[in-house]
Write an enzyme that holds these catalytic residues in place. Sequence first.
Site, mmCIF file in Angstrom:
data_model
loop_
_atom_site.group_PDB
_atom_site.id
_atom_site.type_symbol
_atom_site.label_atom_id
_atom_site.label_comp_id
_atom_site.label_asym_id
_atom_site.label_seq_id
_atom_site.Cartn_x
_atom_site.Cartn_y
_atom_site.Cartn_z
ATOM 1 N N SER A 129 -6.288 9.793 -0.004
ATOM 2 C CA SER A 129 -5.782 10.469 1.203
ATOM 3 C C SER A 129 -4.383 11.062 1.050
ATOM 4 O O SER A 129 -3.869 11.663 2.002
ATOM 5 C CB SER A 129 -5.793 9.508 2.392
ATOM 6 O OG SER A 129 -7.110 9.309 2.840
ATOM 7 N N LYS A 132 -4.239 14.582 2.151
ATOM 8 C CA LYS A 132 -3.965 15.049 3.516
ATOM 9 C C LYS A 132 -2.552 15.627 3.663
ATOM 10 O O LYS A 132 -2.286 16.345 4.635
ATOM 11 C CB LYS A 132 -4.167 13.917 4.515
ATOM 12 C CG LYS A 132 -5.614 13.441 4.636
ATOM 13 C CD LYS A 132 -5.757 12.368 5.702
ATOM 14 C CE LYS A 132 -7.190 11.910 5.885
ATOM 15 N NZ LYS A 132 -7.668 11.070 4.775
ATOM 16 N N SER A 186 -4.351 8.561 8.782
ATOM 17 C CA SER A 186 -5.273 8.981 7.726
ATOM 18 C C SER A 186 -6.695 9.151 8.262
ATOM 19 O O SER A 186 -7.665 8.738 7.612
ATOM 20 C CB SER A 186 -5.247 7.981 6.567
ATOM 21 O OG SER A 186 -5.522 8.620 5.348
ATOM 22 N N LYS A 291 2.964 9.148 2.897
ATOM 23 C CA LYS A 291 1.498 9.208 3.031
ATOM 24 C C LYS A 291 0.880 8.154 2.122
ATOM 25 O O LYS A 291 1.320 7.965 1.001
ATOM 26 C CB LYS A 291 0.958 10.596 2.662
ATOM 27 C CG LYS A 291 -0.542 10.745 2.956
ATOM 28 C CD LYS A 291 -0.794 10.758 4.447
ATOM 29 C CE LYS A 291 -2.273 10.575 4.791
ATOM 30 N NZ LYS A 291 -2.707 9.157 4.647
#
Length: 363
Positions: A129, A132, A186, A291
Amino acid sequence: MLKIRFSRRWLGVLGLACGLALSGPPADAAAARKAEASQAGSTAKKASASRTTTRAKASVPSRSTRSVASRRSVVRVAEPARQSFGQLAGLHQTDDPLDLKSSVAFVLDQDTNEVLLNKNSKAVLPIASITKLMTGLLVSEANLPMDEVLTITQDDVDTEKGSSSRLAVGTQLSRGELLHLALMSSENRAASALGRNYPGGLSAFVAAMNAKARLLGMNDTRYVEPTGLSSQNQSSARDLAVLVKTAHEVPLLRELTTSPEHQVAIGSRQLQYHTTNRLVLNPSWDIGLQKTGYITEAGQCLVMQAQLAGRKLIMVLLDSAGKYSRIGDAERIRKWLMSSSPAVPAGGGATAPAVTAQVHPAG
């Protein structure tokens, strides 16, 4: 008189004959009934014994059933845990002075580009992720209306990993809310919807992701979808440091990635979402952008921009083994940087050799 006596005599004979006739059959009927009762009792005993045997057999598995159950049990016990691409490539065998659980670690001074820590920073691995972050960067740069309402569709349902989501098909949220959930929590369906609703659709969005990577000089990076569920989304720590540095320049991305929680209204319900990075809640950390990411092929991943020891730093941790190990590694790095006599010379990088590993997904 004679006629009367004759009649009585024959009546006596007839009566005797009748008596004998009547006494014979009842004895035979009784015997028959007795025989029938005996036979019925024997049949009942056999039936009872048969039922008992059947129940006994039913309670004990057959040899073939026991054999199948035994084989299934052995398969479950013997089945090995799936390994990440980094583990398969042997990257976890690389030693480093901080004893990090991440097979890839990279710490860069944001202002001077000085490398403070380097462990397998050129290894190309799935990034989960962390993908993203590029999704958010493209959405923010596209200048699309953040208040436009988008709908979650069946196309956003995860068929790659079968992950769940609280955003049911048919859910309607604004682009800004979906971006918030994608970056903070997420949320995979949110990220998918953002990509689908990009001008030109999902294919155009993925093409834009790869074009942006080339423009930034992220030559080790490849994207195939906007969520990170695919192990074919791959990059290196050095490339991701460039992405973090670029994303940090966007105020909206700084705000959304470091948001601790957010509530969205879906119909009559209020859904509460939280950050996936608990370091955001830690007052010991001054995080400007972050992140997280995880799929089995990628291991636990974390990228951050943070201010530590008076310096603005970019930190990349990939393929960390263990649920909380990426957090533990970040804490080890922070303590090392805050130490007056760090175990690793500042500016010199880690003494462990950097390993370049080009890993490709199966299939």
